[in-house]
Enzyme design. Structure first.
Site, PDB file in Angstrom:
ATOM      1  N   SER A  17       0.842  -1.176  -0.028  1.00 43.44           N
ATOM      2  CA  SER A  17       0.040   0.107  -0.045  1.00 43.44           C
ATOM      3  C   SER A  17       0.705   1.339   0.007  1.00 43.44           C
ATOM      4  O   SER A  17       2.185   1.254   0.093  1.00 43.44           O
ATOM      5  CB  SER A  17      -1.012  -0.012   1.109  1.00 43.44           C
ATOM      6  N   CYS A  18       0.042   2.362  -0.139  1.00 45.28           N
ATOM      7  CA  CYS A  18       0.798   3.826  -0.327  1.00 45.28           C
ATOM      8  C   CYS A  18       1.886   3.876   0.815  1.00 45.28           C
ATOM      9  O   CYS A  18       1.380   3.468   2.117  1.00 45.28           O
ATOM     10  CB  CYS A  18      -0.327   4.888  -0.611  1.00 45.28           C
ATOM     11  N   PRO A  19       2.841   4.337   0.569  1.00 43.45           N
ATOM     12  CA  PRO A  19       3.493   4.983  -0.561  1.00 43.45           C
ATOM     13  C   PRO A  19       4.356   3.873  -1.370  1.00 43.45           C
ATOM     14  O   PRO A  19       4.913   4.316  -2.467  1.00 43.45           O
ATOM     15  CB  PRO A  19       4.369   6.050  -0.057  1.00 43.45           C
ATOM     16  N   ASP A  44      -3.453  -2.023  -5.008  1.00 46.22           N
ATOM     17  CA  ASP A  44      -3.754  -0.639  -4.033  1.00 46.22           C
ATOM     18  C   ASP A  44      -4.540   0.218  -5.260  1.00 46.22           C
ATOM     19  O   ASP A  44      -3.809   0.767  -5.938  1.00 46.22           O
ATOM     20  CB  ASP A  44      -2.686   0.087  -3.512  1.00 46.22           C
TER      21      ASP A  44
END
Length: 81
Positions: A17-19, A44
């Site tokens: 997931s981010c980042p 994501d």
């Protein structure tokens, strides 16, 4: 996924997931030569806007396309310089 681009390398960041998708995309692009295309596979949904924003604000890269196949997002990024 799409076979319309002659990809040099595929980066699988599914489950990240981010980042992380953007960070890993940048690291992979740095290892390519000008003109080569990186295929990034992510799960994501935020990677769609994150990678597009990164490519728009980064010299030397061009976002060619983004596709969605079920829960997998494919991003095609070309190193331009």
């Amino acid at each position: 996924m799409s076979a319309e681009y002659d990809t040099t390398e595929t980066l699988d960041v599914r489950g990240a997931s981010c980042p992380m998708p953007v960070i890993e995309t940048k690291q992979a692009i740095d290892g390519l030569a000008a003109g080569e295309v990186l295929e990034v596979l992510a799960t994501d949904s935020g990677s769609v806007s994150d990678i597009a924003g990164w490519a728009d604000g980064t010299a030397g890269v061009e976002l060619l396309d983004q596709t969605e196949d079920g829960d997998v997002y494919a991003h095609y990024v070309r190193k331009t310089e």
